[in-house]
Design an enzyme around this catalytic site. Sequence first.
Site, PDB file in Angstrom:
ATOM      1  N   CYS A   5       0.816  -1.098  -0.113  1.00  0.00           N
ATOM      2  CA  CYS A   5       0.175  -0.125  -0.069  1.00  0.00           C
ATOM      3  C   CYS A   5       0.843   1.269   0.020  1.00  0.00           C
ATOM      4  CB  CYS A   5      -0.875  -0.011   1.294  1.00  0.00           C
ATOM      5  SG  CYS A   5      -0.238   0.119   2.751  1.00  0.00           S
ATOM      6  N   ARG A  11      -3.447  -0.501   5.248  1.00  0.00           N
ATOM      7  CA  ARG A  11      -4.269  -1.699   4.509  1.00  0.00           C
ATOM      8  C   ARG A  11      -3.071  -2.846   4.089  1.00  0.00           C
ATOM      9  NH1 ARG A  11      -5.412   2.291  -0.716  1.00  0.00           N
ATOM     10  NH2 ARG A  11      -3.733   3.238   0.489  1.00  0.00           N
ATOM     11  N   ASP A 130      -8.191   4.051   0.821  1.00  0.00           N
ATOM     12  CA  ASP A 130      -7.225   4.344   2.059  1.00  0.00           C
ATOM     13  C   ASP A 130      -7.933   5.042   3.010  1.00  0.00           C
ATOM     14  OD1 ASP A 130      -5.200   5.147   3.895  1.00  0.00           O
ATOM     15  OD2 ASP A 130      -4.193   6.329   2.329  1.00  0.00           O
TER      16      ASP A 130
END
Length: 177
Positions: A5, A11, A130
């Site tokens: 990520c 994440r 996100d």
Amino acid sequence: MCFVCSGNICRSPTAEVVLRALARDAGLEHLVDVDSAGTGDWHAGDEMDGRSRATMIDAGYAVPPHVAKQFAAELFAERDVVVALDSGHRTALLWLADQTPDPPAARAKVVMLRDFDPQLAPGESPDVADPYYGGGRGFLDVLEQIERSCAELLTAVVAALETGTDLVDQQTESPPR
């Protein structure tokens, strides 16, 4: 396998913990070596985001200590699969793949996590959003997307190992939607 990520604090470490837990629960932990990284270095050395950690703990996951790191081109040689959490990460990874001695082989290792999400609707963005600048619900949404996608990703990895086929070929031939 490496999940990637932006900063490696929300994440990708969530996906790392989830896939590791799924593999362990299925007795398949010997089949997958999992880690995570970020495309940028701004969080390198940092612990996982506290909100991500809390969301995972609330969901029953054991979350080990984490140290964020940046993905580098030379890591392609050490990974069979590199999993991008959004299209921006995929673009960055493909650019890094072009910096390797064998760009086509490195590029072939890059997959999008939500391409394995059985709830991804045709035409829907394959990005895991996100949650960093949002509220708590965003972290829960991310965890749910990652859980669904990782379950199918693990199934695809097992099938690829059993049949001797490439994970990317399986994804293209019969996307799990």
